[in-house]
Scaffold this motif. Structure first.
Motif, PDB file in Angstrom:
ATOM      1  N   PHE A  37       0.834  -1.198   0.000  1.00  0.00           N
ATOM      2  CA  PHE A  37       0.000   0.000   0.000  1.00  0.00           C
ATOM      3  C   PHE A  37       0.874   1.256   0.000  1.00  0.00           C
ATOM      4  O   PHE A  37       0.651   2.178  -0.783  1.00  0.00           O
ATOM      5  CB  PHE A  37      -0.911  -0.007   1.233  1.00  0.00           C
ATOM      6  N   GLN A  72      -5.303   1.643  -5.278  1.00  0.00           N
ATOM      7  CA  GLN A  72      -6.019   2.276  -4.175  1.00  0.00           C
ATOM      8  C   GLN A  72      -7.397   2.782  -4.575  1.00  0.00           C
ATOM      9  O   GLN A  72      -8.130   3.313  -3.737  1.00  0.00           O
ATOM     10  CB  GLN A  72      -5.170   3.406  -3.593  1.00  0.00           C
ATOM     11  N   LEU A 117      -8.713  -2.694  -1.537  1.00  0.00           N
ATOM     12  CA  LEU A 117      -8.827  -1.967  -0.276  1.00  0.00           C
ATOM     13  C   LEU A 117      -9.404  -2.862   0.825  1.00  0.00           C
ATOM     14  O   LEU A 117      -9.024  -2.743   1.995  1.00  0.00           O
ATOM     15  CB  LEU A 117      -9.712  -0.729  -0.460  1.00  0.00           C
ATOM     16  N   VAL A 162      -6.567  -4.817   2.259  1.00  0.00           N
ATOM     17  CA  VAL A 162      -5.760  -3.963   3.126  1.00  0.00           C
ATOM     18  C   VAL A 162      -6.464  -3.792   4.479  1.00  0.00           C
ATOM     19  O   VAL A 162      -5.826  -3.858   5.540  1.00  0.00           O
ATOM     20  CB  VAL A 162      -5.512  -2.591   2.466  1.00  0.00           C
ATOM     21  N   ALA A 163      -7.775  -3.590   4.443  1.00  0.00           N
ATOM     22  CA  ALA A 163      -8.545  -3.447   5.682  1.00  0.00           C
ATOM     23  C   ALA A 163      -8.468  -4.717   6.527  1.00  0.00           C
ATOM     24  O   ALA A 163      -8.352  -4.658   7.756  1.00  0.00           O
ATOM     25  CB  ALA A 163     -10.001  -3.121   5.362  1.00  0.00           C
ATOM     26  N   CYS A 176      -5.217  -4.709   8.300  1.00  0.00           N
ATOM     27  CA  CYS A 176      -5.272  -3.798   9.448  1.00  0.00           C
ATOM     28  C   CYS A 176      -6.055  -4.422  10.600  1.00  0.00           C
ATOM     29  O   CYS A 176      -5.641  -4.361  11.766  1.00  0.00           O
ATOM     30  CB  CYS A 176      -5.913  -2.480   9.039  1.00  0.00           C
ATOM     31  N   ASP A 229      -7.394   2.193  11.271  1.00  0.00           N
ATOM     32  CA  ASP A 229      -7.137   2.113   9.842  1.00  0.00           C
ATOM     33  C   ASP A 229      -8.022   1.072   9.180  1.00  0.00           C
ATOM     34  O   ASP A 229      -8.432   1.239   8.019  1.00  0.00           O
ATOM     35  CB  ASP A 229      -5.667   1.787   9.581  1.00  0.00           C
ATOM     36  N   ASP A 242     -11.398   2.771   8.704  1.00  0.00           N
ATOM     37  CA  ASP A 242     -11.300   3.794   7.657  1.00  0.00           C
ATOM     38  C   ASP A 242     -11.174   3.162   6.272  1.00  0.00           C
ATOM     39  O   ASP A 242     -11.778   3.633   5.300  1.00  0.00           O
ATOM     40  CB  ASP A 242     -10.100   4.700   7.915  1.00  0.00           C
ATOM     41  N   THR A 243     -10.396   2.080   6.194  1.00  0.00           N
ATOM     42  CA  THR A 243     -10.162   1.459   4.884  1.00  0.00           C
ATOM     43  C   THR A 243     -11.394   0.703   4.408  1.00  0.00           C
ATOM     44  O   THR A 243     -11.689   0.689   3.202  1.00  0.00           O
ATOM     45  CB  THR A 243      -8.932   0.533   4.950  1.00  0.00           C
ATOM     46  N   ASP A 293     -13.372   3.313   2.879  1.00  0.00           N
ATOM     47  CA  ASP A 293     -12.886   3.639   1.528  1.00  0.00           C
ATOM     48  C   ASP A 293     -13.331   2.580   0.526  1.00  0.00           C
ATOM     49  O   ASP A 293     -13.671   2.900  -0.623  1.00  0.00           O
ATOM     50  CB  ASP A 293     -11.362   3.741   1.533  1.00  0.00           C
TER      51      ASP A 293
END
Length: 932
Positions: free
Chosen positions: A153, A160, A166, A169-170, A173, A181, A184-185, A188
């Motif tokens: 990332f 992205q 995404l 990625v979440a 996290c 994060d 938030d991700t 997103d």
């Protein structure tokens, strides 16, 4: 399911775009929106041209509908056709997810690694590799796997703008404890694609983990908007209703929906089993878990709930075996302990929960959830220092646990600054500093009185000191009790700690509540925290009524309806009356039934047998063996005799015609019956009532008209028609219908009450009195007729009649201050000092901090009624002075007069001095000074 546990996902994700034409895209669209049959047919028709992609799509349909063996075959066929590269990686990823769902985690891990070897950008394989490593207890390996997403990332090697990437990625996290994060991700991800179902579901799961049930509900509903059949979203919503609302009926409906899509869904069966175990239906729950574990012996959540059931029924040897089995799969499986703790504390097993959490923390010192559990349960044991120590440790590692934040904020910012302890021989009371003086005079004596009574009666001395915490703010009480800011219960007992709202700050019958909660201390400790809910609540509800008769619940009619309709729970299912309650009213009735059962057992078999039952529960025995052994009767026989006794006691209701709306909830059943018998007025009237109960007024009106067209005297038709007229503001029509109904012989409380209201509305005093008097006879426990007449008499200035109505009303509405306080004021104005003493004491148990009430009581006790009680009068005046009265100088003057009457000039002079300091010109001061 335990928050923080690793959940099994049912995937409905936007798969990588493959440019093979609209047909493949349409099949994927059908999958995403939950049109599984159509999606399966579409993927199957694609044929060799689409190759591996079609087979992967087919496999995902099969995975989401719980057909794991078929899904694995589809993955294998896809792999055979894929050759290599991204297509092979996609097939291997599917294979890994299927293997994981089947509990074959080592094989799943290997499949994910193979996928990454085929294609370095197989992001989904990497995300699920990290997850399965975590599930196997490979924390370092999992961290390293997820760290790649951080690197990619930051290095912009991930798209992205891709909702799918995404999401991965979440996940990275989330499973590396980077919750901000992660949230938030996920945000997103759904912003990039609002129809990304998986992102919505995982976002909901993380919200539920952090006790933000409202946010979780919105995320799950967003997922269901795209795919109404998505198993993960339905399960998530079921957990919201289980954990936030304890709405078992709603949970079961959601689980029914899950199993329409995936009939053998393991997670749905585990959640059903959890509900059964929580309801002490351990046999049924363990049977469901056996089904799950037969298909997937490695299902972590199933093992956790099985262990919980064994723990709760004190089969510790089996519990140890199940624990060992779970830890063999994952040596760092602290989620197992958290599940046992979560359900254990619902059954008062606080001390044992502490030991379980300590064991979890020993396995993983960075399990922030177990540290938080440890802290909260130490608080429930009254061990504040240890509780706060572990809550602070948990907070260092997890700044997003809402319960933890709330508790630390309460204890550090509110309790430490504004509260202090009062000590008495057997209690420690945590009270607000401003309320200390009042509560020390009021609550402490009542608690000590109750304690002495229970020690003598129950032949048991509980471990102490007993901590009672009375919070000035309702929100503070809720946070102290459950970590969240809303709680409907008036008080809660944790075995040695009682929490409640302060009776000075809120209006409720605090005397009744303290007697009730203290009884729990005895029954919980006597049974070693194993007393079933129906008995501990039953005894706690019964005992206060033996102290003051007006503290009884007014639910006799509810019990009568439940018996006559066959809905009354028997002893074998009594816990369901609490756990399956659909409303606060249902819960209140469950409490009352428990008290009636306790009273019946004591009357028929003696208190000694009930005390012996408590001891037997402490030895790990269950109701189905305890009561037959103690009474010589099996449970059905006890139930039968109890119901017969209750029907005899409640015979007054036989004279009353009533409508039991709970019997008309199944609208579809009545629609089918009415369709089958269109000319039967009774069937049409039943449909009218069922429609009314479902809120369908137009349909109810039409069905009622059909019924009355066939039979103008059809009672249910007349009733529905009258109710609809009331709802529409058509009072003359409503009155006519109710009068017709009465003319058929349907004389009942509700009919008379409504006719009384309608008569009052048109100023027919005599008609209203006649109807409401009959309403009182038909249901002696209802306060509405008394309240209506009291209001009507007050408007006409008929004070004697107002007093006559308020006296029984005060007994029926023991939680409502306004009625009793008005009665006390009227009696005081009449000089009825005996009446003020009687009803003022009832009001005192609702408003101990009312200076006005204490002043009225002081005057009544000072007057001859028939003899003065000067000590009590002085006590009430002194208490009034602690309640921030409007004119304290006047109270000091009255206090001086009372001291003079007792010949105590020293205390009189003190009172005079205080009065003069507050107001030198206060009325009566000079007169008292002359006497001194």
């Amino acid at each position: 399911m335990q928050r923080g546990a690793i959940l099994t996902f049912c995937i409905c994700l936007c798969l990588p775009t493959v440019a093979h034409g609209a047909t493949l895209r349409e099949a994927r669209r059908l999958l995403r929106t939950g049109n599984y049959a159509a999606a399966e047919a579409a993927f199957a028709k694609l044929g060799p041209r689409e190759g591996a992609a079609a087979l992967v799509g087919l496999g995902r349909v099969q995975l989401e509908t719980g057909r794991h063996a078929e899904a694995q075959k589809s993955a294998e066929r896809a792999l055979a056709r894929a050759g290599g590269g991204a297509a092979a990686a996609e097939a291997l990823t599917l294979k890994g997810e299927v293997l994981r769902a089947r509990g074959e985690r080592p094989a799943a891990e290997q499949a994910f690694k193979q996928a990454l070897a085929k294609h370095a950008k197989a992001h989904r394989a990497r995300a699920f590799l990290g997850l399965v490593q975590l599930e196997r207890g490979q924390a370092a390996e999992s961290r390293a796997t997820f760290d790649v997403f951080y690197d990619d990332f930051k290095g912009e090697r991930l798209d992205q703008a891709s909702s799918e990437e995404l999401t991965y990625v979440a996940m990275a996290c989330r499973y590396t404890d980077n919750f901000r994060d992660a949230s938030d991700t996920y945000g997103d991800a759904v912003k990039a694609d609002p129809e990304n179902v998986e992102a919505h579901v995982q976002w909901g799961e993380i919200s539920l983990e952090k006790y933000e049930a409202g946010h979780a509900e919105s995320h799950f509903n967003a997922a269901l908007k795209t795919n109404p059949r998505h198993v993960g979203a339905l399960l998530g919503l079921a957990r919201v209703h289980a954990e936030r609302d304890n709405d078992v009926r709603k949970v079961e409906k959601l689980l029914d929906q899950v199993q329409k899509t995936s009939p053998q869904d393991a997670d749905a069966l585990v959640l059903r089993a959890q509900l059964l175990v929580d309801n002490e239906e351990n046999g049924k729950g363990e049977a469901l878990l056996a089904q799950v574990l037969a298909r997937n012996p490695n299902h972590l959540d199933a093992l956790a709930v099985l262990g919980t059931s064994q723990f709760l029924r004190d089969d510790l040897a089996a519990f140890k075996r199940t624990k060992a089995r779970a830890l063999a799969l994952n040596p760092r499986n602290t989620a197992f302990f958290r599940t046992v703790v979560e359900l254990g504390v619902r059954h008062h097993r606080y001390a044992e929960a502490v030991e379980l959490s300590r064991e979890a923390v020993k396995l993983d010192p960075q399990d922030w959830y177990s540290l938080a559990d440890l802290g909260q349960n130490y608080l429930r044991l009254g061990e504040d220092e240890l509780g706060l120590k572990y809550l602070r440790e948990a907070w260092k590692g997890d700044r997003f646990n809402v319960k933890n934040y709330n508790l630390l904020n309460l204890f550090e910012q509110v309790v430490a600054k504004e509260y202090e302890f009062i000590s008495s021989p057997h209690f420690k009371l945590r009270v607000h500093k401003k309320e200390r003086a009042v509560l020390e005079r009021t609550a402490v004596p009542v608690l000590e009185q109750a304690y002495a009574a229970y020690v003598k009666k129950y032949r048991f001395t509980p471990k102490g000191p007993i901590v009672v915490e009375l919070f000035r703010e309702k929100e503070h009480y809720a946070v102290r009790t459950i970590g969240l800011g809303e709680l409907s219960a008036l008080a809660v007992c944790f075995g040695r700690v009682i929490t409640s709202t302060s009776p000075v700050a809120a209006q409720f019958n605090w005397g009744q509540v303290l007697w009730h909660e203290l009884n729990h201390v005895f029954t919980i400790q006597m049974s070693r925290s194993r007393v079933p809910r129906w008995l501990t609540e039953g005894l706690a509800d019964l005992e206060p009524t033996l102290v003051r008769a007006e503290w009884k619940r007014e639910n006799d009619f509810d019990i009568y309806k439940a018996i006559t309709s066959g809905r009354l729970h028997g002893l074998a299912s009594m816990n369901s009356a609490f756990s399956r309650a659909r409303s606060i009213q249902d819960m209140v009735v469950a409490y009352y039934q428990g008290s009636l059962l306790a009273a019946y057992l004591i009357k028929q078999f003696g208190l000694g047998k009930v005390l012996a039952a408590l001891a037997d529960y402490g030895r790990g025995k269950r109701t189905e063996t305890i009561l037959p052994a103690l009474t010589g009767l099996d449970l059905p026989t006890i139930d039968q005799r109890f119901r017969a006794a209750e029907l005899q006691r409640l015979s007054v209701y036989r004279k009353s015609w009533f409508v039991d709306l709970e019997g008309y909830e199944a609208l579809e059943k009545y629609e089918q019956a009415a369709k089958a018998k269109p000319d039967d007025p009774a069937t049409q009237a039943q449909l009218a009532l069922a429609s009314l109960a479902s809120g369908k007024r137009k349909e109810a009106e039409a069905a009622a008209q059909r019924a009355l067209g066939k039979n103008p005297k059809e009672r249910l038709g007349l009733y529905v028609s009258a109710q609809l007229a009331l709802m529409g503001g058509r009072r003359p029509e409503a009155e006519a219908r109710f009068t017709q109904l009465l003319g058929t012989g349907a004389d009942g409380y509700e009919v008379r009450l409504e006719l009384g209201k309608l008569a009052l509305a048109r100023n027919d005093a005599k008609g209203a009195e006649a109807h409401l008097a009959q309403a009182k006879r038909l249901d002696p426990e209802q306060g509405a007729p008394y309240a209506l007449l009291a209001s009507a008499y007050e408007k006409r200035g008929q004070t004697d009649q107002v007093i006559a109505e308020l006296k029984p009303l005060a007994h029926l509405e023991q939680q409502v201050l306004s009625f009793t306080m008005k009665l006390v004021s009227l009696l005081a104005a009449r000089g009825d000092h005996a009446g003020v003493r009687t009803y003022g004491e009832m009001a005192y148990y609702i408003a101990p901090g009312s200076a006005k009430l204490h002043r009225l009581l002081a005057a009544a006790h000072a007057a001859p009624a028939p003899t003065p009680r000067l000590e009590k009068a002085i006590w009430h005046l002194e208490t009034a002075l602690l309640c921030e009265p409007e004119k304290p100088a006047e109270l000091h003057v009255e206090l001086a007069r009372l001291h003079l009457r007792r010949g105590d000039k020293r205390r009189a002079r003190i009172a005079v001095t205080r009065a003069r300091a507050l107001d030198p010109k206060v009325q009566g001061l000079a007169e008292v000074e002359k006497k001194l």
